[in-house]
Enzyme design. Structure first.
Site, mmCIF file in Angstrom:
data_model
loop_
_atom_site.group_PDB
_atom_site.id
_atom_site.type_symbol
_atom_site.label_atom_id
_atom_site.label_comp_id
_atom_site.label_asym_id
_atom_site.label_seq_id
_atom_site.Cartn_x
_atom_site.Cartn_y
_atom_site.Cartn_z
ATOM 1 N N GLN A 227 0.847 -1.185 0.000
ATOM 2 C CA GLN A 227 0.000 0.000 0.000
ATOM 3 C C GLN A 227 0.883 1.236 0.000
ATOM 4 O OE1 GLN A 227 -3.015 -0.121 3.055
ATOM 5 N NE2 GLN A 227 -3.259 2.094 3.070
ATOM 6 N N GLY A 228 0.972 1.914 -1.141
ATOM 7 C CA GLY A 228 1.864 3.060 -1.287
ATOM 8 C C GLY A 228 1.152 4.372 -0.986
ATOM 9 N N SER B 50 1.994 6.549 2.418
ATOM 10 C CA SER B 50 2.838 7.485 3.170
ATOM 11 C C SER B 50 4.034 7.964 2.348
ATOM 12 C CB SER B 50 3.341 6.829 4.453
ATOM 13 O OG SER B 50 2.277 6.556 5.337
ATOM 14 N N GLU C 6 -9.463 -1.396 6.257
ATOM 15 C CA GLU C 6 -8.216 -1.373 7.017
ATOM 16 C C GLU C 6 -8.501 -1.340 8.512
ATOM 17 O OE1 GLU C 6 -4.360 0.836 5.938
ATOM 18 O OE2 GLU C 6 -5.385 2.204 7.312
#
Length: 400
Positions: free
Chosen positions: A136-137, A139, A254
């Protein structure tokens, strides 16, 4: 893992009868030939642990169990989030670790299904059977919880996009096959309205992944660099400028499904600790602290179960998901702190062989839990959301 045996029937019975699914899966785990090896598996690196968990995913997929709760378009057999929650519950009850790939699957698969069904049908079957997993890109070095300030840019160019920028703290990024990347397609001033989501392969030219060694020594996270990375237009998840909607939908899972699975994991760890405490006849103070932590965990689990039921019913989960995130992350830290304090003398020894890997894994879990109240939105941010959007408290006055 050995060849499939005693697989779940490929029928609609379990879709309509969750109780039968639970009962039969429980019996399957009791008879599973590799259960003892799975239960005691420990590895000195994150990469080896993920490779082992991939074989677990493959076995549960070959025996059909992990396919329930997912639609047929991704290789599933039908059912809802309830089926997946039951699977995590039963794994925890059997003292079997949940495969690490399940965490990221729960976060990214539902959003891909909703906003990019063509990508879900093509790639999620391999995610479900353990042959690939994603990162999961979100931050960036200067953008943590404030996703609206992201600067990684995707410029439309012909039939696709050109991406430049950097992401950091990407879980499982060092071994991921693909990344769900939140990029800026609008102006910096557009904030959350100028974001889009892309699914990018990690072997794409111009993309560099650098694993990050944590305090434990394990490379569980990674930073990712994009240098003129070309991404086809069909890798867009949702619409151009619609990345915030995808993100808000993803966050429900999430904090709901991921959180629920994580709580079953810590309940399993509490079960192991309880046996450790019984064997060593620990004192009253430790037993009372164990009881308080246990109550905190099952309270968080009960709250998360409400979110799971809403997701299964197709209901939107709004800012109340911040309650799930806050309770889950604090419970996770509390459990790992309790384990360290109760078993400190044992965890600090230098061991050899299988015990060395087991102790190294336990220590790595404690180190990783330090980030529980930071990753995915800090505890302070979650409290702010709860105060503003649920309790309706007055806005904080800032010093001039």
């Amino acid at each position: 893992m050995s060849a499939p045996s005693d697989p779940a029937p490929n029928s609609s019975d379990y879709v309509s009868d969750v109780a039968a699914f639970r009962q039969d899966f429980r019996q399957y785990l009791r008879r599973l030939d590799c259960a003892d090896a799975w239960r005691s598996a420990a590895f000195p690196s994150a990469e080896e642990g993920l490779a082992h968990d991939a074989t677990v995913m493959a076995r549960l997929h070959a025996d059909n169990w992990i396919r329930y709760g997912w639609p047929e378009v991704v290789g599933g057999l039908g059912g809802t989030e309830i089926h997946r929650a039951v699977l995590y519950e039963e794994l925890g009850q059997a003292m079997l670790p949940i495969p690490a790939q399940a965490w990221t699957l729960e976060v990214m698969a539902p959003a891909t299904l909703k906003f990019a069904p063509h990508l879900a049908g093509e790639y999620l079957p391999n995610y479900l059977n353990g042959s690939e997993w994603w990162g999961q890109g979100f931050s960036e070095p200067d953008s943590g919880s404030d996703l609206a300030s992201l600067r990684t840019r995707a410029t439309e160019d012909g039939d696709g996009f050109v991406v430049n920028g950097q992401k950091i703290w990407t879980s499982q990024g060092g071994t991921a096959k693909r990344l769900c990347v939140l990029v800026r397609t609008g102006t910096p001033e557009s904030r959350h309205r100028g974001l889009s989501m892309l699914l990018i392969d990690t072997d794409a030219p111009g993309l560099t992944v650098r694993p990050i060694a944590l305090a434990s020594g394990r490379r569980e996270l990674a930073e990712v660099f994009f240098d003129d990375v070309r991404v086809p237009a069909n890798r867009l998840v949702g619409e151009v400028g619609g990345g915030w909607a995808v993100t808000m939908f993803l966050m429900q899972y999430e904090r709901g499904m991921y959180g629920y699975a994580a709580l079953n994991k810590v309940l399993m760890e509490l079960g192991r600790l309880r046996q450790y405490m019984v064997d060593r006849a620990v004192g009253q103070a430790a037993r009372e602290r164990f009881a308080r932590v246990y109550v905190d965990v099952i309270t968080a689990q009960a709250r998360a179960a409400t979110t799971v039921r809403k997701l299964a019913a197709g209901e939107a989960v709004g800012p109340e998901s911040s309650i799930d995130k806050l309770l889950c992350s604090e419970a996770e830290r509390a459990v790992n702190d309790l384990i360290l304090d109760v078993a400190r003398d044992h965890m600090m020894v230098n061991a050899a062989g299988a015990e060395a890997a087991e102790l190294d894994t336990a220590r790595a879990e404690w180190w990783y839990s330090r980030a529980a109240t930071i990753m995915g939105g800090t505890a302070e941010v979650q409290r702010g959301i709860i105060a503003d959007h649920i309790l309706g408290l007055p806005k904080e006055r800032r010093a001039s």
